[in-house]
Enzyme design. Structure first.
Site, PDB file in Angstrom:
ATOM      1  N   SER A   1      19.942  23.587  93.805  1.00 51.92           N
ATOM      2  CA  SER A   1      21.205  23.951  94.593  1.00 51.92           C
ATOM      3  C   SER A   1      21.335  22.565  96.016  1.00 51.92           C
ATOM      4  O   SER A   1      21.165  21.602  95.706  1.00 51.92           O
ATOM      5  CB  SER A   1      20.131  24.641  95.382  1.00 51.92           C
ATOM      6  OG  SER A   1      20.036  25.105  97.078  1.00 51.92           O
TER       7      SER A   1
ATOM      8  N   TYR B   1      12.281  26.951 100.041  1.00 50.08           N
ATOM      9  CA  TYR B   1      13.315  27.036  99.495  1.00 50.08           C
ATOM     10  C   TYR B   1      13.891  25.875  98.670  1.00 50.08           C
ATOM     11  O   TYR B   1      13.771  25.382  97.262  1.00 50.08           O
ATOM     12  CB  TYR B   1      14.709  27.867  99.837  1.00 50.08           C
ATOM     13  CG  TYR B   1      15.760  28.004  98.331  1.00 50.08           C
ATOM     14  CD1 TYR B   1      14.759  28.882  97.139  1.00 50.08           C
ATOM     15  CD2 TYR B   1      16.743  27.154  98.600  1.00 50.08           C
ATOM     16  CE1 TYR B   1      16.425  28.859  96.228  1.00 50.08           C
ATOM     17  CE2 TYR B   1      17.992  27.336  98.085  1.00 50.08           C
ATOM     18  CZ  TYR B   1      17.292  28.495  96.608  1.00 50.08           C
ATOM     19  OH  TYR B   1      18.699  28.259  95.407  1.00 50.08           O
TER      20      TYR B   1
END
Length: 337
Positions: A129, A154
């Site tokens: 990501s 995350y």
């Protein structure tokens, strides 16, 4: 031989599985329908794959964070390659439920690495990501930049995945490609993402919440461009030649940014949605949320040079495509509620 696609009920996973099926591959999709967002939407995606893929597509409802369940589900499957796109997504939700991220993104990634190692897969492509870059002020984000200051759990789990993958590439010479996705949108997208949320609100006449008073930049990337990049990566595994690769590794492991290479102000996104919907948005201007970053901007020189990746879809094309799908396909289904 078969390609495993984890997160097949997810947004990117469904589209990648569909592209592989369309070119004649056999695909086993894996997902376990976590209720982070609409389970009905996830089920509709799998139904779409089943309807279009025919006998070439099979689906396993299994939690890849459970090593025993994963092994049992795939005991009789001859695995050739793996596209690991399943994960617990979302920056803000990680503030509320950190255990879900440890289970899916840490334990789950190790389980996929073990599966790939013991089955001798030819290539493992996995999702990272853009959030690994943290709150950087210098842009564009380059794979060579340090990525050791995440501002959400995350992001930390995604960076941990990259490092664990490097360990397996070093110890077991497992060919891997990690892809740092940048704000993906398009038909069959995620309801927790801005494009879906804003479109839904505008069409319903509700105001939209705009954080940091609209002063945010995102490298919005259309799903078709993302799928093209994933398939290009899958078809060209890294060579175990001892040479340094993007990400700084000399193992058969590399990292790429995969984005549109064109950051847009959040206000530009809203204007495109208003135009596609034919309605003006009401706007609630709010401060920045914890865990959010001000900007994302992908340097894609590495993936363009190595794999031939070249995104082609601007917001002016991608947003009308999403709004058209949302209005004419999703809202027309009985499962959209």
């Amino acid at each position: 031989m078969t390609i495993i696609v984890t997160g097949a009920a997810g947004f990117i996973g469904m589209h990648v599985a569909a592209a592989l099926l369309a070119r004649g591959e056999r695909v086993v999709g894996i997902d376990n329908f976590t209720p982070y967002y609409s389970v009905a939407l996830k089920q509709a995606r799998v139904a779409h794959l089943a309807a279009t893929g025919g006998d070439a597509f099979t689906f396993a409802d299994v939690d890849f964070g459970d090593a025993d369940a994963l092994a049992a589900a795939l005991a009789d499957v001859a695995v050739d390659r793996i596209v690991h796109l399943g994960a617990q997504p979302g920056v803000r939700y990680s503030l509320e439920n950190p255990a879900a991220y440890v289970h899916s993104n840490i334990a789950g990634h190790v389980n996929i690495l073990e599966l790939a190692r013991h089955r001798g897969v030819r290539h493992l492509v996995y999702a990272s990501s853009s959030s690994v870059y943290g709150m950087r002020s210098d842009t564009p984000f380059r794979v060579a930049d340090r990525a050791d200051t995440p501002i959400s759990l995350y992001a930390a789990t995604k960076r941990a995945d990259e490092l664990m993958s490097e360990t397996y590439a070093h110890l077991f010479r497992l060919p891997q490609t990690g892809l740092r996705f940048f704000t993906v949108y398009g038909p069959w997208g995620r309801p927790d993402m801005a494009v879906w949320k804003f479109t839904e609100a505008v069409l319903q006449g509700r105001p939209i919440d705009v954080y940091n008073h609209g002063d945010m930049l995102r490298d919005f990337t259309f799903i078709d461009d993302i799928v093209n990049g994933v398939v290009l990566a899958l078809d060209q595994p890294p060579v175990d030649d001892g040479r340094e690769k993007p990400g700084g590794f000399s193992t058969p492991h590399r990292l790429y940014n995969i984005g549109n290479n064109r950051p847009e102000q959040l206000t530009a996104l809203i204007r495109e949605i208003e135009a596609a919907c034919g309605r003006q948005a009401g706007i609630n201007l709010l401060p920045m949320q914890d865990g959010d970053v001000y900007q994302t901007f992908a340097d894609i020189d590495d993936i363009a040079r190595d794999l031939g990746f070249a995104p082609t879809t601007p917001l002016s094309v991608g947003i009308p495509a999403f709004v058209d799908w949302y209005r004419n396909d999703w809202l027309a289904t009985p499962t959209h509620q």
